[in-house]
Design an enzyme around this catalytic site. Structure first.
Site, PDB file in Angstrom:
ATOM      1  N   ASP A  53       0.829  -1.196   0.000  1.00 51.20           N
ATOM      2  CA  ASP A  53       0.000   0.000   0.000  1.00 51.20           C
ATOM      3  C   ASP A  53       0.869   1.254   0.000  1.00 51.20           C
ATOM      4  O   ASP A  53       1.946   1.270   0.610  1.00 51.20           O
ATOM      5  CB  ASP A  53      -0.906  -0.012   1.232  1.00 51.20           C
ATOM      6  CG  ASP A  53      -2.029   0.991   1.121  1.00 51.20           C
ATOM      7  OD1 ASP A  53      -1.807   2.171   1.476  1.00 51.20           O
ATOM      8  OD2 ASP A  53      -3.123   0.602   0.671  1.00 51.20           O
ATOM      9  N   ASN A  90      -7.932   6.979   0.877  1.00 47.90           N
ATOM     10  CA  ASN A  90      -6.899   6.452  -0.025  1.00 47.90           C
ATOM     11  C   ASN A  90      -6.248   7.545  -0.864  1.00 47.90           C
ATOM     12  O   ASN A  90      -5.020   7.695  -0.863  1.00 47.90           O
ATOM     13  CB  ASN A  90      -7.500   5.393  -0.946  1.00 47.90           C
ATOM     14  CG  ASN A  90      -6.468   4.799  -1.892  1.00 47.90           C
ATOM     15  OD1 ASN A  90      -5.673   3.954  -1.511  1.00 47.90           O
ATOM     16  ND2 ASN A  90      -6.463   5.251  -3.141  1.00 47.90           N
ATOM     17  N   TYR A 139     -14.560  12.094  -5.837  1.00 48.83           N
ATOM     18  CA  TYR A 139     -13.375  11.675  -6.591  1.00 48.83           C
ATOM     19  C   TYR A 139     -12.613  12.889  -7.112  1.00 48.83           C
ATOM     20  O   TYR A 139     -11.402  13.050  -6.873  1.00 48.83           O
ATOM     21  CB  TYR A 139     -13.775  10.776  -7.758  1.00 48.83           C
ATOM     22  CG  TYR A 139     -12.690  10.630  -8.800  1.00 48.83           C
ATOM     23  CD1 TYR A 139     -11.469  10.046  -8.471  1.00 48.83           C
ATOM     24  CD2 TYR A 139     -12.869  11.112 -10.095  1.00 48.83           C
ATOM     25  CE1 TYR A 139     -10.454   9.942  -9.422  1.00 48.83           C
ATOM     26  CE2 TYR A 139     -11.875  10.998 -11.040  1.00 48.83           C
ATOM     27  CZ  TYR A 139     -10.664  10.417 -10.698  1.00 48.83           C
ATOM     28  OH  TYR A 139      -9.664  10.329 -11.633  1.00 48.83           O
ATOM     29  N   ARG A 217     -16.770  14.187 -25.841  1.00 52.27           N
ATOM     30  CA  ARG A 217     -15.619  14.030 -24.957  1.00 52.27           C
ATOM     31  C   ARG A 217     -14.324  14.000 -25.771  1.00 52.27           C
ATOM     32  O   ARG A 217     -14.309  13.631 -26.944  1.00 52.27           O
ATOM     33  CB  ARG A 217     -15.732  12.730 -24.133  1.00 52.27           C
ATOM     34  CG  ARG A 217     -16.908  12.709 -23.151  1.00 52.27           C
ATOM     35  CD  ARG A 217     -16.732  13.732 -22.060  1.00 52.27           C
ATOM     36  NE  ARG A 217     -17.814  13.712 -21.069  1.00 52.27           N
ATOM     37  CZ  ARG A 217     -18.868  14.527 -21.103  1.00 52.27           C
ATOM     38  NH1 ARG A 217     -18.985  15.411 -22.087  1.00 52.27           N
ATOM     39  NH2 ARG A 217     -19.786  14.463 -20.171  1.00 52.27           N
TER      40      ARG A 217
END
Length: 319
Positions: A53, A90, A139, A217
């Protein structure tokens, strides 16, 4: 000149392609990934691999490393709305631990995988780095928070840093391509329909103020993206934090993507209309002028059919 690089999240889609490019350029690469979203087989041959991690990066970082390229983040917008704490823990907490480990080890060069989600609803098109940042999801907010952290780290502790804000990454490079679980990106979803793995593709909204009514996009080939990271390592300047958008500067609509997949694969792709999704801007297209000026970067794989063809070849190999 060859260097030694730590690639966090290097078993994932973009991280693995960047790691492969680094190896091909003659660099020594160590991939650090906890495999929560990455795949062990995605780690390129020739790279050392640590299953671990980023919070524990201090166990492995030492002064022999020239730079860190940081891709280890959760990136599902919908999940971030349902589980914001997971993204703060995270993406932000993990990066804070990584920056501390870099500081303690004397590793003073960083390239960070940021995102166009930091901008939220665009105020103008194409989007530039000086446009307002107003993320619409945890996010995007977590990535913007990391950008702010990096700015402070560079000013206070001399970090040489570049953040690269991606638009829509697509395509494949050799054995490295998209295999998210669950998959949420348009091109691989449409390819799943072409493969017969999905009945139809949902078109979320067909009444936008665009040429065919569907969202537009900016798609960038993952190999072009990877090349920008190598240039960013060289361009990073001590005490400065450079932020660059990465995109082609061209937009393709949802229906253009679907039609391109039909043409490239030769398979039917049924589509069904669905309501607009909250927070989906009509047009998201990047200005990559800063990347051209500061990195000397120009995408060379801007053709949508070529991007789709590479992704299709990867999808067929992986089933």
């Amino acid at each position: 000149m060859s260097g030694k690089y730590l690639v966090t999240g290097g078993a994932g889609y973009v991280g693995s392609v960047v790691a492969q490019h680094l190896i091909e350029a003659g660099h020594e690469v160590t991939v650090l990934d906890n495999l929560s979203t990455g795949f062990r087989e995605g780690v390129p041959a020739g790279a050392a691999f640590i299953e671990g991690d980023i919070r524990d990066a201090a166990k492995w970082l030492d002064p022999s490393y020239d730079a860190v390229l940081h891709f280890a983040a959760f990136s599902q917008v919908g999940e971030s709305v349902a589980k914001p704490e997971k993204y703060w823990d995270n993406n932000v907490g993990g990066t804070m631990a990584l920056l501390a480990a870099m500081r303690d080890a004397g590793v003073r060069r960083l390239v960070f995988s940021s995102t166009a989600a930091t901008y939220g609803e665009p105020v103008s098109t194409p989007i530039t780095e000086t446009d307002p940042t107003a993320p619409t999801s945890p996010y995007g907010a977590s990535k913007l928070a990391v950008d702010h952290m990096i700015t402070g780290e560079a000013a206070a502790h001399g970090l040489a840093a570049v953040s690269l804000r991606y638009f829509n990454v697509a395509g494949a490079y050799g054995e490295h391509g998209e295999r998210h679980d669950p998959e949420s990106h348009l091109i691989p979803l449409v390819l799943q329909v072409a493969q017969g793995r999905r009945e139809a593709i949902s078109v979320f909204g067909d009444d936008y103020a665009t040429e065919d009514g569907t969202c537009v996009r900016d798609y960038i080939h993952v190999a072009d993206l990877a090349e920008a990271h190598l240039l960013a390592v060289d361009a990073a300047t001590p005490g400065e934090h450079l932020i660059c958008n990465l995109g082609n500067g061209n937009g393709f609509s949802v229906r253009q993507v679907i039609e391109t997949v039909r043409r490239v694969t030769g398979h039917p792709v049924p589509e069904v209309s669905a309501p607009r999704r909250d927070g989906d801007p009509a047009v998201l297209v990047a200005s990559a002028a800063t990347a051209r000026e500061k990195l000397g970067w120009r995408p060379s794989r801007a053709d949508l059919a070529g991007i789709v063809a590479d992704a299709w070849a990867f999808a067929q190999r992986k089933g």
